[in-house]
Design an enzyme around this catalytic site. Structure first.
Site, mmCIF file in Angstrom:
data_model
loop_
_atom_site.group_PDB
_atom_site.id
_atom_site.type_symbol
_atom_site.label_atom_id
_atom_site.label_comp_id
_atom_site.label_asym_id
_atom_site.label_seq_id
_atom_site.Cartn_x
_atom_site.Cartn_y
_atom_site.Cartn_z
ATOM 1 N N CYS A 117 0.813 -1.223 0.000
ATOM 2 C CA CYS A 117 0.000 0.000 0.000
ATOM 3 C C CYS A 117 0.845 1.273 0.000
ATOM 4 O O CYS A 117 0.331 2.359 -0.258
ATOM 5 C CB CYS A 117 -0.951 -0.011 1.185
ATOM 6 S SG CYS A 117 -2.181 -1.313 1.031
ATOM 7 N N HIS A 258 -3.372 7.244 1.682
ATOM 8 C CA HIS A 258 -3.731 5.915 1.189
ATOM 9 C C HIS A 258 -5.119 5.582 1.727
ATOM 10 O O HIS A 258 -5.428 5.855 2.884
ATOM 11 C CB HIS A 258 -2.707 4.885 1.676
ATOM 12 C CG HIS A 258 -3.143 3.479 1.441
ATOM 13 N ND1 HIS A 258 -3.503 3.021 0.188
ATOM 14 C CD2 HIS A 258 -3.307 2.431 2.290
ATOM 15 C CE1 HIS A 258 -3.855 1.751 0.282
ATOM 16 N NE2 HIS A 258 -3.749 1.368 1.542
ATOM 17 N N ASN A 288 -9.988 -0.142 -1.144
ATOM 18 C CA ASN A 288 -8.523 -0.108 -1.079
ATOM 19 C C ASN A 288 -7.956 -0.711 -2.372
ATOM 20 O O ASN A 288 -8.032 -1.914 -2.582
ATOM 21 C CB ASN A 288 -8.067 -0.901 0.144
ATOM 22 C CG ASN A 288 -6.558 -0.860 0.336
ATOM 23 O OD1 ASN A 288 -5.818 -0.399 -0.532
ATOM 24 N ND2 ASN A 288 -6.102 -1.357 1.479
#
Ligand code: UT7
Length: 333
Positions: A117, A258, A288
């Protein structure tokens, strides 16, 4: 950051691609024991995208093409292609090679970068360093993940979180040091390796019938454990980069976080003293998307006219590894 170099790396273009197919929370209510209220209140997600046919290189190629088209430039101008991903089409060749071939970037070299990520943040710093060196003039940094390819759709803890997408930025040199990347604080800590991983398919556990039976080719995440360190890690490093660069919350136009969990984003913004209107959010629509989240936010907010040249942005991420960091970027288009 040292100011004696000739060039700053500045963002001169953006591009994105999200697949058309939408998986909303109602879809997950049908396949696992979950509900819309739980997903929205615990994560902030309403829907995510699914690539039904194709691979990460297809997502990345479309994002790259969107960037080139919006810049009205040809692929042979590109010097370097960096693809941040944990879902490459194959171990090798690198997804960057596949994208290079698809778009016809015949003068480029490039590589994949694996930092989960935090992948875009790490690739962005890498790309900026190549520009700052003076050796390269056009570096394309792409964050792309087909998370559906490693998601277990019987695991309610994880399947509701992830989506497929890609997004890209173009970096070029500028002698104006007041714009572009100003500073980065990036970290890795492999002691977090047992909290978030995919254990099958690599050299440790090469694929066998057993690795398939044990679901080792899917994401494993101890959500609660990751949540705790992610909240602290992302908030602390975002605050640290503000302090280091003498930035107050008034100075900052946007936090570009993020998009893993709205509660992690809110905690980071709170630590930085930022009101909600100064936080880029699209987790509600995409979930995500791992390496794609940050450039996806940048692309959408830029195209919606919400960011302008000179705006001070803090990019921030936390992910598997552990990997995390924050970058201070002054917007340049
Ligand atoms: O992007 C890379 C880094 N990753 C992250 O930043 C993710 C970090 N973690 C998280 O975002 C959160 O931990 C999750 C969203 C994954 C989970 O939220 P949580 O508030 O930490 O929930 P939990 O894991 O503590 O689970 C609470 C309860 C459990 O039930 P019991 O044991 O209390 O009865 C779970 O079984 O919620 C249950 N649960 C669900 N219920 C309905 C877990 N998943 C679901 C679900 N629907 N999908």
């Amino acid at each position: 950051m040292e100011k004696d170099r000739k060039f700053n790396a500045v963002v001169t273009g953006v591009g994105m691609y999200v697949p058309e197919k939408i998986m909303d929370n109602a879809f997950f209510e049908k396949i696992v024991d979950t509900n819309d209220e739980w997903i929205r209140s615990r994560t902030g997600i309403r829907e995510r995208r699914l690539l039904e046919n194709g691979a990460t290189s297809d997502l990345a190629t479309k994002a790259a093409e969107d960037l080139l088209k919006s810049k009205n430039m040809t692929a042979d101008e590109v010097d370097v292609i960096i693809v941040a991903t944990v879902t490459p089409d194959m171990f090798f060749p690198a997804t960057a090679c596949l994208v290079q071939n698809n778009i016809g970037a015949k003068n480029a070299w490039g590589f994949d970068l694996s930092a989960a990520c935090s992948g875009f943040l790490f690739a962005f710093q890498t790309g900026c360093s190549l520009i700052e060196s003076g050796r390269y003039k056009k570096v394309m940094v792409i964050g792309a993940d087909k998370m559906s390819s490693i998601t277990d759709y019987t695991d309610r803890n994880n399947c509701i979180l992830f989506g497929d997408a890609a997004s890209a930025v173009l970096l070029e040199p500028s002698e104006d040091h007041t714009i572009g990347l100003q500073d980065s604080l990036l970290r890795i800590d492999g002691s977090g390796k047992n909290a978030l991983y995919m254990s099958g398919g690599g050299s440790l556990n090469p694929p066998t019938h057993e690795t398939v039976d044990k679901k080792m080719h899917y994401i494993f995440q101890d959500g609660k454990a990751v949540f705790k360190v992610a909240v602290k890690g992302m908030a602390d490093i975002s605050y640290e980069i503000m302090q280091k660069n003498n930035l107050s919350s008034e100075d900052i136009a946007y936090l570009v976080p993020h998009q893993a969990n709205l509660r992690i984003i809110d905690a980071t913004a709170e630590r930085m003293g930022l009101s909600k209107d100064k936080v880029m959010i699209n987790i509600d629509r995409y979930g995500n998307t791992t390496a794609a989240t940050i450039p996806l936010c940048l692309t959408e907010y830029y195209r919606d006219g919400k960011i302008k040249k000179g705006d001070k942005l803090i990019l921030s991420a936390f992910g598997a590894g552990f990997t995390w960091g924050a970058s201070y970027l002054v917007w340049s288009i």
